[in-house]
Design an enzyme around this catalytic site. Structure first.
Site, mmCIF file in Angstrom:
data_model
loop_
_atom_site.group_PDB
_atom_site.id
_atom_site.type_symbol
_atom_site.label_atom_id
_atom_site.label_comp_id
_atom_site.label_asym_id
_atom_site.label_seq_id
_atom_site.Cartn_x
_atom_site.Cartn_y
_atom_site.Cartn_z
ATOM 1 N N HIS A 172 108.526 17.599 -54.373
ATOM 2 C CA HIS A 172 108.710 16.457 -53.477
ATOM 3 C C HIS A 172 110.001 15.715 -53.850
ATOM 4 O O HIS A 172 110.804 15.369 -52.978
ATOM 5 C CB HIS A 172 107.525 15.481 -53.581
ATOM 6 C CG HIS A 172 106.359 15.828 -52.720
ATOM 7 N ND1 HIS A 172 105.549 16.902 -52.985
ATOM 8 C CD2 HIS A 172 105.863 15.234 -51.590
ATOM 9 C CE1 HIS A 172 104.596 16.958 -52.065
ATOM 10 N NE2 HIS A 172 104.767 15.958 -51.208
ATOM 11 N N HIS A 219 102.211 13.836 -60.412
ATOM 12 C CA HIS A 219 103.273 14.250 -61.327
ATOM 13 C C HIS A 219 103.452 13.235 -62.448
ATOM 14 O O HIS A 219 103.166 12.049 -62.272
ATOM 15 C CB HIS A 219 104.607 14.398 -60.587
ATOM 16 C CG HIS A 219 104.686 15.612 -59.722
ATOM 17 N ND1 HIS A 219 104.868 16.879 -60.228
ATOM 18 C CD2 HIS A 219 104.595 15.755 -58.378
ATOM 19 C CE1 HIS A 219 104.889 17.752 -59.230
ATOM 20 N NE2 HIS A 219 104.724 17.089 -58.106
#
Length: 403
Positions: A172, A219
């Site tokens: 991302h 993350h």
């Protein structure tokens, strides 16, 4: 330095960021208890995906996601794990949920074609090619490095599909950095707008997507920083050579063949894992879309297909009129209808043909995950989408008088 990297790779900074944004695990909503709310049992259990010790699947399903008036929600995780959480700040919740969507298929399948239909072909070409390269490198790096995602607890995980993947680097973050800054570099010399404004917009876009990966618990800080830095390095390496690459994409007689063969070889030789992960399918989707679009770019250049100019959309803004807005919206809605129709049609046709060839029912999820099924299914479907967006839709726009 080692200690700093270890801290950035741990789950605690992610959990602290979530708490400061008003996201708590159920039972910890007050942040009380006398300790650091980010400290918790480091249970590598069923709520953790790739890289965590896997427990036997639970019988039955976990509770369905619900959000009560008090702000409590739940997300069913892997193996029936259901995470309960409390949302105390809905501004951050919706901001980061929206920002996370800017790194998903819904964004790519709308924004990238929009730039092709309404802004500039060269800008769109640069973003699509760089996006494909960056995402392939990111996806492969995940399955080579095999770094686990943040642990839950202490982290609250708001997404579960991507939890089956490894974490480093954040794709991302890579995609957001690549798309925003390639858009900036492609337009800054062609359109009249303050460079500082474009730089701030690119930075804000990238930062929102990066922070959303921390907020959603997907993350670690190091994953996000690593993803952004990898994209930045790739952009700097590709920038001096871009004009040559673009020229070859448009003029080389070998472009259509290489655009199909090279991505297919990469997909069939994707790193193998001990268990199924959606990374190979996602990578095939991206490379397929890029391959179809690249063939479309080449055909448009060879046969003088309708080209859109961005002269009426210069970011000086005063030339924007109600007529231009109507035309832009008409192009977009006609185009996105054709793109989605193509995707749905090709999914059905290709999956039906593969089911007939390999003798499995269409609803058999395990069969659809096999290499010989997943790669052609995803690649053919999304290469058709890319081709449709760059060739079929412009021809339809011309036929409808939307040029």
């Amino acid at each position: 330095m080692a200690r700093l990297l270890g801290t950035l790779r741990s789950s605690q900074p992610v959990a602290r960021f979530q708490r400061r944004c008003g996201l708590f695990p159920a039972g910890e909503e007050g942040g009380g208890g006398g300790g650091d709310p980010a400290e918790g049992a480091r249970d590598r259990g069923a709520c953790n995906g790739a890289g965590a010790r896997r427990r036997p699947a639970a019988v039955g399903r976990g509770p369905r996601p619900q959000v009560s008036a008090a702000g409590m929600g739940g997300r069913p995780g892997p193996a029936g794990c259901a995470q309960k959480y409390i949302v105390k700040n809905y501004f951050y919740y919706y901001l980061f949920k929206f920002s996370a969507a800017l790194g998903e298929e819904i964004f790519y399948i709308t924004f990238l074609p929009f730039t092709y239909w309404n802004i500039d072909h060269s800008v769109s070409r640069r973003m699509i090619i760089i996006w494909s390269i960056v995402m392939y490198i990111g996806q492969v790096s995940k399955d080579i490095l095999k770094w686990p995602r943040p642990l839950s607890p202490p982290v609250v995980k708001l997404e579960m599909r991507t939890d089956a993947e490894y974490g480093m680097p954040s794709t991302h973050a890579m995609a957001a950095t690549a798309i925003s800054f390639s858009f900036l570099t492609a337009t800054m010399n062609q359109y009249e707008y303050p460079f500082e404004l474009g730089l701030v917009a690119a930075f804000v876009f990238s930062m929102l997507v990066c922070l959303s990966r921390l907020y959603t618990g997907m993350h670690t800080v190091l994953d996000v920083i690593g993803g952004a830095l990898i994209s930045a390095v790739l952009l700097m390496l590709l920038y001096p050579a871009w004009d040559m690459i673009d020229h070859l994409l448009l003029t080389s007689p070998f472009c259509p063949l290489l655009s199909i063969v090279v991505p297919l070889v990469l997909c069939y030789n994707y790193p193998k894992l001990d268990y199924y992960s959606p990374t190979r399918g996602d990578t095939t989707t991206i490379l397929g879309a890029g391959a179809g679009a690249t063939v479309g770019f080449w055909l448009n250049n060879q046969y003088a297909a309708p080209a859109y100019t961005g002269e009426n959309l210069q970011l000086g803004i005063p030339l924007i009129t109600s007529k231009i807005v109507v035309v832009v919206l008409a192009r977009f809605f006609v185009g996105i209808f054709v793109v989605l129709l193509t995707r749905q049609l090709m999914k059905s046709v290709v999956l039906g043909m593969l089911g007939y060839r390999y003798k499995f029912p269409i609803g058999d999820l395990e069969a659809r995950r096999r290499l010989e099924v997943e790669v052609p299914y995803k690649f053919i479907t999304y290469s058709s989408v890319g081709f449709s967006a760059t060739v079929i839709v412009p021809l339809l726009h011309k036929l409808l008088g939307l040029m």
